[in-house]
Design a protein around this motif. Structure first.
Motif: not given
Length: 551
Positions: A216-233
């Motif tokens: 499940v993804k955030d439906p807004a698909l917002p930009d994300y400053a962290g690395h995608v592999q991180m489970v917690q920013g």
């Protein structure tokens, strides 16, 4: 009058052996087969495990070693047929072994009929709503490197096709050949209900859920400053593509599907989630039955850190009534016989090149044997990765020309990738390909010195790692350690991890691991097993684990 012993489902304390089918054993060519698995089930039964878990063998173009599924209802011809799968499941059950198979619900292959229909149907079509197609991409990165978005018209198959001018992008958290499914679309949920039932009716006992935290993804698909592999920013917030609360509704639905079938069928989550309290949500009553404990896998070879991780995870899982799982190696990480021989002993790099600092093989194996003995003494369920019972190290000198892991290609060779832990197993020391296949062919080359790790070599050596694993698994079952109450000892040297397991019969057993330097065993214990020779004075040497009973 004593209380009756508690009874648990089979998976609560099972030792589960991961089979990577293409590298386990082959019945016909350079790639492993299901018939090769069936042929060697006696070996696995004699090892002392309770269940096998097979990585994907579905029909697939194999761009990511089968984690790109084109047809969830069929076996890829490279591995065999549905009849071979049925025979393997039946043969395993005849030997008292349960069978768990991989399920890949986050994405499909680009060859899946749904994605091909989505490409053909074009923007705004219902077919595209099964995936994430957007006119403008966000800034997410692929776990395998590069952007997590590919523009349709930039695909290699676009020129001359009906979508040659298609400006839309599609999401893929992994390779561009693995488009992410949109779990907000009810058709997706219905498809996986059918997939679960198809394999449950064929007799499988459970499913390992790939990327369980990512559906499940955030439906807004917002930009994300962290690395995608991180489970917690860095700011403590969860990434918008991982560990969203909506995943739990999916697993509650699946739990009900499994409950329709006899035999305590189970779900185990591959969920890289932090902190442990978030991971425990996946194994609440009515959801998953297990979740991999990756905090233990990535912990460095340090007594204080190992104990702290183990205590925290055990307490967190106990709070939701779930068993802890333990694992040291799998198909995605450097083998722990090599990882523990590196200067830095945490998770380790994503593969090792020949030009990188090399693991200390002798030290790595010594620590690996000790780490495994410590792990197998802890309560809950344990997962073993094929070949670790042989003490197999990582293959660190693979030529770049033979690599297949998309992580190597998408990072332009910056990461070696996972091929080094996926090399075909050595079965017989003096045969071509170490007996992996009838022809001696192997899809990845094996190191020239792996004759010392071959199964037949180790079966003739009582000091071998294979003998050690057999002894550990035999005692673990005989002593019922998987269901024991476990307490860490407080008054031990800071370089020691030690604890006492008290079984339901009242018997007590000690596990004692000395890390980095020797340590004396507490009084009142009789050593039953040690991972290496003791010192002349009787102390437990550095990087050795002993199991002991009350003297």
């Amino acid at each position: 009058m004593s209380e009756p012993a508690a009874t648990y489902p089979w998976w609560h304390s099972a030792v589960i052996y991961q089979i990577y089918p293409r590298s386990f054993a082959s019945s016909k060519g350079p790639i492993g087969t299901l018939a090769g698995v069936t042929k060697n089930l006696d070996y696995l039964r004699d090892l002392g495990i309770d269940a096998i878990w097979l990585s994907p063998f579905y029909r697939s173009p194999q761009h990511d070693a089968g984690y790109d599924v084109a047809d969830y209802f069929d076996v890829d011809p490279r591995f065999g047929t549905l009849a071979d799968a049925d025979e393997m499941i039946q043969a395993a059950h005849e030997r008292g072994l349960k069978v768990i198979i991989d399920l890949v619900p986050n994405h499909t292959s680009e060859d899946h009929e749904w994605f091909q229909a989505a490409l053909a149907a074009g923007p705004g079509s219902p077919e595209r709503e099964r995936y994430y197609f957007r006119d403008e991409p966000n800034n997410w990165l692929s776990i395998f490197g590069g952007s997590a978005w590919t523009r349709v018209k930039d695909r290699a198959d676009a020129p001359g096709s009906s979508y040659a001018d298609d400006e839309q992008y599609y999401l893929h958290l992994f390779d561009s050949s693995q488009p992410d499914l949109n779990w907000d679309n009810p058709e997706v949920a219905d498809l996986f209900d059918r997939i679960l039932r198809f394999w449950l009716e064929r007799g499988v006992d459970g499913f390992r859920i790939d990327v369980a935290h990512g559906l499940v993804k955030d439906p807004a698909l917002p930009d994300y400053a962290g690395h995608v592999q991180m489970v917690q920013g860095d700011d403590g917030e969860r990434p918008p593509m991982f560990d969203q609360d909506g995943v739990h509704e999916i697993y509650r639905r699946w739990n009900k599907v499994l409950a329709e079938y006899d035999g305590d069928r189970m779900l185990v989550a591959e969920a890289w989630v932090d902190p442990p309290e978030r991971l425990a949500r996946y194994v609440r009553d009515g959801e998953m039955h297990q979740a991999f404990n990756f905090d233990y896998l990535v912990a460095p070879w340090d007594a204080r850190e190992l104990r702290a991780v183990a205590e925290q995870v055990m307490a967190t899982f106990a709070a939701v009534g779930a068993p802890t799982t333990w694992v040291l190696s799998n198909h995605d990480v450097v083998r722990h016989a090599s990882r523990l021989g590196l200067r830095e002993t945490g998770k380790g790099p994503n593969g090792i090149f020949a030009t990188d600092p090399q693991p200390d093989r002798e030290l790595g194996l010594r620590r690996a044997r000790a780490a495994t003995a410590l792990m197998l003494a802890l309560p809950g369920s344990a997962y073993l990765y094929q070949g670790e019972e042989l003490g197999l190290p990582e293959h660190t000198s693979l030529p770049d020309k033979v690599r297949e892991d998309p992580a190597f290609f998408r990072t332009n060779g910056l990461e070696a990738g996972r091929d080094g832990c996926r090399v075909p197993l050595p079965w017989r020391a003096h045969e071509p390909g170490y007996g992996f296949s009838p022809s001696g062919e192997t899809w990845l080359p094996q190191p020239e010195d792996w004759d010392i790790y071959a199964v037949d070599t180790q079966l003739s050596d009582p000091t071998s790692t294979l003998y050690l694993y057999r002894a550990l698994l035999h005692l673990r079952k005989a002593w019922q350690l998987g269901e024991a109450d476990f307490v860490f000892l407080p008054d031990v040297p800071e370089h020691v991890v030690a604890g006492v397991a008290r079984t339901q019969t009242g018997a007590e057993y000690l596990v004692f691991t000395a890390i980095g330097k020797a340590a004396p065993l507490p009084a009142g214990w009789q050593i039953e097993l040690a991972t290496d020779d003791l010192t002349e004075s009787g102390e437990v040497p550095a990087d050795v684990t002993v199991w002991a009973s009350r003297a």
